[in-house]
Design a protein around this motif. Structure first.
Motif, PDB file in Angstrom:
ATOM      1  N   VAL A  83      -3.790 -10.673   2.760  1.00 55.18           N
ATOM      2  CA  VAL A  83      -2.693 -11.376   3.510  1.00 55.18           C
ATOM      3  C   VAL A  83      -3.128 -11.162   5.067  1.00 55.18           C
ATOM      4  CG1 VAL A  83      -0.452 -11.591   4.277  1.00 55.18           C
ATOM      5  CG2 VAL A  83      -1.079 -11.382   1.793  1.00 55.18           C
ATOM      6  N   LEU A  84      -3.284 -10.163   5.277  1.00 54.18           N
ATOM      7  CA  LEU A  84      -3.262  -9.607   6.881  1.00 54.18           C
ATOM      8  C   LEU A  84      -4.712 -10.170   7.481  1.00 54.18           C
ATOM      9  CD1 LEU A  84      -1.322  -6.348   6.880  1.00 54.18           C
ATOM     10  CD2 LEU A  84      -0.519  -8.505   7.319  1.00 54.18           C
ATOM     11  N   CYS A  85      -5.767  -9.978   6.610  1.00 49.96           N
ATOM     12  CA  CYS A  85      -7.209 -10.240   7.173  1.00 49.96           C
ATOM     13  C   CYS A  85      -7.806 -11.776   6.798  1.00 49.96           C
ATOM     14  CB  CYS A  85      -8.135  -8.949   6.676  1.00 49.96           C
ATOM     15  SG  CYS A  85      -7.744  -7.439   7.122  1.00 49.96           S
ATOM     16  N   MET A  86      -7.531 -11.871   5.299  1.00 52.31           N
ATOM     17  CA  MET A  86      -7.888 -13.159   4.863  1.00 52.31           C
ATOM     18  C   MET A  86      -6.854 -14.550   5.284  1.00 52.31           C
ATOM     19  SD  MET A  86     -11.103 -12.916   4.123  1.00 52.31           S
ATOM     20  CE  MET A  86     -11.232 -14.210   3.101  1.00 52.31           C
ATOM     21  N   GLY A  87      -5.719 -14.045   5.476  1.00 55.10           N
ATOM     22  CA  GLY A  87      -4.512 -15.046   5.655  1.00 55.10           C
ATOM     23  C   GLY A  87      -4.241 -15.878   4.405  1.00 55.10           C
ATOM     24  N   GLN A  88      -4.423 -15.357   3.174  1.00 54.93           N
ATOM     25  CA  GLN A  88      -4.213 -15.743   1.934  1.00 54.93           C
ATOM     26  C   GLN A  88      -2.713 -15.900   1.714  1.00 54.93           C
ATOM     27  OE1 GLN A  88      -6.504 -13.617  -0.495  1.00 54.93           O
ATOM     28  NE2 GLN A  88      -8.099 -15.104  -0.480  1.00 54.93           N
ATOM     29  N   TYR A  89      -2.187 -16.941   1.187  1.00 53.78           N
ATOM     30  CA  TYR A  89      -0.785 -17.373   0.778  1.00 53.78           C
ATOM     31  C   TYR A  89      -0.187 -16.605  -0.511  1.00 53.78           C
ATOM     32  CZ  TYR A  89      -0.992 -20.056   4.946  1.00 53.78           C
ATOM     33  OH  TYR A  89      -1.045 -20.433   5.825  1.00 53.78           O
ATOM     34  N   ASP A  90      -0.979 -15.824  -1.462  1.00 52.15           N
ATOM     35  CA  ASP A  90      -0.640 -15.281  -2.571  1.00 52.15           C
ATOM     36  C   ASP A  90       0.651 -14.626  -2.523  1.00 52.15           C
ATOM     37  OD1 ASP A  90      -3.577 -15.509  -2.272  1.00 52.15           O
ATOM     38  OD2 ASP A  90      -3.778 -15.272  -4.365  1.00 52.15           O
ATOM     39  N   SER A  91       1.094 -13.967  -1.275  1.00 53.18           N
ATOM     40  CA  SER A  91       2.288 -13.225  -1.377  1.00 53.18           C
ATOM     41  C   SER A  91       3.453 -14.334  -1.472  1.00 53.18           C
ATOM     42  CB  SER A  91       2.169 -12.628   0.267  1.00 53.18           C
ATOM     43  OG  SER A  91       2.094 -13.648   1.231  1.00 53.18           O
ATOM     44  N   LEU A  92       3.332 -15.521  -1.155  1.00 50.08           N
ATOM     45  CA  LEU A  92       4.613 -16.030  -1.601  1.00 50.08           C
ATOM     46  C   LEU A  92       4.716 -16.222  -3.185  1.00 50.08           C
ATOM     47  CD1 LEU A  92       3.718 -19.456   0.740  1.00 50.08           C
ATOM     48  CD2 LEU A  92       5.584 -17.944   1.027  1.00 50.08           C
ATOM     49  N   CYS A  93       3.608 -16.353  -3.957  1.00 51.60           N
ATOM     50  CA  CYS A  93       3.875 -16.470  -5.500  1.00 51.60           C
ATOM     51  C   CYS A  93       4.409 -15.025  -5.749  1.00 51.60           C
ATOM     52  CB  CYS A  93       2.558 -16.549  -5.980  1.00 51.60           C
ATOM     53  SG  CYS A  93       2.716 -16.623  -7.859  1.00 51.60           S
ATOM     54  N   ILE A  94       3.826 -13.931  -5.468  1.00 51.28           N
ATOM     55  CA  ILE A  94       4.325 -12.633  -5.577  1.00 51.28           C
ATOM     56  C   ILE A  94       5.637 -12.558  -5.254  1.00 51.28           C
ATOM     57  CG2 ILE A  94       4.086 -10.053  -5.343  1.00 51.28           C
ATOM     58  CD1 ILE A  94       1.681 -11.397  -6.898  1.00 51.28           C
ATOM     59  N   LEU A  95       6.118 -12.846  -4.044  1.00 56.28           N
ATOM     60  CA  LEU A  95       7.601 -12.839  -3.687  1.00 56.28           C
ATOM     61  C   LEU A  95       8.617 -13.321  -4.722  1.00 56.28           C
ATOM     62  CD1 LEU A  95       9.765 -11.853  -1.626  1.00 56.28           C
ATOM     63  CD2 LEU A  95       9.224 -13.989  -0.507  1.00 56.28           C
ATOM     64  N   VAL A  96       8.105 -14.589  -5.291  1.00 55.84           N
ATOM     65  CA  VAL A  96       8.971 -15.121  -6.220  1.00 55.84           C
ATOM     66  C   VAL A  96       9.233 -14.511  -7.403  1.00 55.84           C
ATOM     67  CG1 VAL A  96       9.509 -17.500  -7.147  1.00 55.84           C
ATOM     68  CG2 VAL A  96       8.860 -17.251  -4.845  1.00 55.84           C
ATOM     69  N   ILE A  97       7.788 -13.970  -7.748  1.00 58.44           N
ATOM     70  CA  ILE A  97       7.791 -13.364  -9.261  1.00 58.44           C
ATOM     71  C   ILE A  97       8.868 -12.206  -8.912  1.00 58.44           C
ATOM     72  CG2 ILE A  97       6.513 -11.938 -10.523  1.00 58.44           C
ATOM     73  CD1 ILE A  97       4.139 -13.880  -9.932  1.00 58.44           C
ATOM     74  N   LEU A  98       8.703 -11.426  -7.834  1.00 58.55           N
ATOM     75  CA  LEU A  98       9.401 -10.137  -7.624  1.00 58.55           C
ATOM     76  C   LEU A  98      10.987 -10.594  -7.761  1.00 58.55           C
ATOM     77  CD1 LEU A  98       7.551  -8.381  -5.209  1.00 58.55           C
ATOM     78  CD2 LEU A  98       7.719  -7.520  -7.467  1.00 58.55           C
TER      79      LEU A  98
ATOM     80  N   LEU B 294       4.345   1.113  -1.647  1.00 57.22           N
ATOM     81  CA  LEU B 294       3.561   0.861  -2.439  1.00 57.22           C
ATOM     82  C   LEU B 294       2.797  -0.555  -2.441  1.00 57.22           C
ATOM     83  CD1 LEU B 294       5.334   2.452  -5.663  1.00 57.22           C
ATOM     84  CD2 LEU B 294       3.537   3.245  -4.396  1.00 57.22           C
ATOM     85  N   ILE B 295       3.669  -1.746  -2.073  1.00 57.61           N
ATOM     86  CA  ILE B 295       3.373  -2.976  -1.808  1.00 57.61           C
ATOM     87  C   ILE B 295       2.469  -3.194  -0.527  1.00 57.61           C
ATOM     88  CG2 ILE B 295       4.061  -5.416  -1.550  1.00 57.61           C
ATOM     89  CD1 ILE B 295       4.151  -4.838  -4.283  1.00 57.61           C
ATOM     90  N   TRP B 296       3.267  -2.539   0.737  1.00 59.90           N
ATOM     91  CA  TRP B 296       2.572  -2.745   2.098  1.00 59.90           C
ATOM     92  C   TRP B 296       1.423  -1.887   2.214  1.00 59.90           C
ATOM     93  CZ3 TRP B 296       7.958  -1.226   4.242  1.00 59.90           C
ATOM     94  CH2 TRP B 296       8.822  -2.291   4.093  1.00 59.90           C
ATOM     95  N   LEU B 297       1.268  -0.915   1.631  1.00 63.45           N
ATOM     96  CA  LEU B 297      -0.171  -0.390   1.641  1.00 63.45           C
ATOM     97  C   LEU B 297      -1.151  -0.525   0.661  1.00 63.45           C
ATOM     98  CD1 LEU B 297       1.298   3.309   3.020  1.00 63.45           C
ATOM     99  CD2 LEU B 297       0.506   1.309   4.317  1.00 63.45           C
ATOM    100  N   CYS B 298      -0.924  -1.174  -0.344  1.00 66.81           N
ATOM    101  CA  CYS B 298      -1.962  -1.774  -1.143  1.00 66.81           C
ATOM    102  C   CYS B 298      -3.276  -2.340  -0.491  1.00 66.81           C
ATOM    103  CB  CYS B 298      -1.404  -2.666  -2.292  1.00 66.81           C
ATOM    104  SG  CYS B 298      -2.435  -3.415  -3.447  1.00 66.81           S
ATOM    105  N   PRO B 299      -4.192  -1.805  -0.520  1.00 67.75           N
ATOM    106  CA  PRO B 299      -5.472  -2.326   0.190  1.00 67.75           C
ATOM    107  C   PRO B 299      -5.926  -3.816  -0.168  1.00 67.75           C
ATOM    108  CG  PRO B 299      -5.657  -0.082  -0.810  1.00 67.75           C
ATOM    109  CD  PRO B 299      -4.574  -0.634  -1.404  1.00 67.75           C
ATOM    110  N   ALA B 300      -5.698  -4.207  -1.430  1.00 68.60           N
ATOM    111  CA  ALA B 300      -6.103  -5.500  -2.012  1.00 68.60           C
ATOM    112  C   ALA B 300      -5.111  -6.579  -1.105  1.00 68.60           C
ATOM    113  CB  ALA B 300      -5.940  -5.629  -3.524  1.00 68.60           C
ATOM    114  N   ALA B 301      -3.596  -6.117  -1.176  1.00 70.35           N
ATOM    115  CA  ALA B 301      -2.574  -6.920  -0.568  1.00 70.35           C
ATOM    116  C   ALA B 301      -2.986  -7.074   0.897  1.00 70.35           C
ATOM    117  CB  ALA B 301      -1.443  -6.380  -1.047  1.00 70.35           C
ATOM    118  N   CYS B 302      -2.858  -6.032   1.502  1.00 70.19           N
ATOM    119  CA  CYS B 302      -3.256  -5.996   2.978  1.00 70.19           C
ATOM    120  C   CYS B 302      -4.346  -6.655   3.480  1.00 70.19           C
ATOM    121  CB  CYS B 302      -3.585  -4.712   3.562  1.00 70.19           C
ATOM    122  SG  CYS B 302      -1.884  -3.683   3.455  1.00 70.19           S
ATOM    123  N   PHE B 303      -5.466  -6.832   2.780  1.00 71.53           N
ATOM    124  CA  PHE B 303      -6.746  -7.396   2.948  1.00 71.53           C
ATOM    125  C   PHE B 303      -6.518  -8.784   2.887  1.00 71.53           C
ATOM    126  CE2 PHE B 303     -10.850  -9.192   2.047  1.00 71.53           C
ATOM    127  CZ  PHE B 303     -11.469  -8.881   3.227  1.00 71.53           C
TER     128      PHE B 303
END
Length: 217
Positions: free
Chosen positions: A105-120, A94-103
């Protein structure tokens, strides 16, 4: 690694001019310290083998990708509280296939995933009613993205009805953010301007609806 720690933001502004970077350093200093630790092996290897800017960029962006992958497992751990074993295995997707998340992190190289990881990682403490640990862990999330504050406030108030205690937990969540803010006050390059611009998008930007509500509302 130059030894000019307190001039970091000003130096990043200079590098923006020299190398034509799109942005200077705009994040909290703790984020850049984490990046420094992550980049250290490649930095040392390139001192011995020669510099390769493309390889260094890929390794730096791999930090966000690694956090994105770990988000799936952190979400699975959270879902394990509520889902049977047969469904739990699908939770990371549900996380890995989320289009917004994939785009992002994987396409734009953004670091929002660090914040999401700590929140989880913080949410299980909230579910257990351990607001002290929840506030401390969410304090780490806040140095990556300030939008974590918009989760801390309502979640603390849902658990703690005594306003003074709730205010104390919210204040405690600033344990990392405020020291870095004061440490680089007046020498943060254009980070203050950039963060003010982002805040304006939330509080002064409006949605195309009746009454022109703000983005936050």
């Amino acid at each position: 690694f130059s030894g000019r720690f307190f001039q970091f933001y000003e130096d990043s502004m200079a590098m923006k001019t020299v190398y034509g970077y799109a942005n200077a350093a705009h994040y909290h200093i703790v984020f850049y310290l984490i990046c420094a630790v992550w980049d250290l092996p490649v930095y040392l290897a390139q001192k011995l083998l020669g510099e390769n800017d493309f390889a260094f960029m890929l390794w730096t962006k791999a930090l966000g990708v690694t956090a994105f992958a770990l988000c799936g497992f952190a979400f699975k751990r959270l879902a394990a509280r509520y889902l049977p074993d047969t469904h739990r295995a699908w939770a990371p997707w549900l996380i890995w296939l989320c289009p917004a998340a994939c785009f992002g992190v994987l396409c734009m190289g953004q670091y929002d995933s660090l914040c999401i990881l700590v929140i989880l990682l913080a949410l299980p403490y909230w579910l257990d009613g351990d607001l002290l640990r929840f506030a401390l862990v969410m304090g780490l999330a806040m140095v990556f993205k300030m939008f974590a504050l918009f989760l801390i406030i309502p979640l603390v108030l849902l658990r703690e009805k005594r306003l003074l205690r709730a205010a104390g937990y919210i204040a405690l969540s600033m344990w990392l953010y405020l020291p870095g803010l004061f440490l680089f006050r007046g020498r943060d390059g254009d980070a203050g301007f950039f963060n003010g611009l982002i805040a304006d998008r939330l509080f002064t930007g409006t949605l195309p609806a009746v009454g022109d509500p703000s983005v936050v509302l």
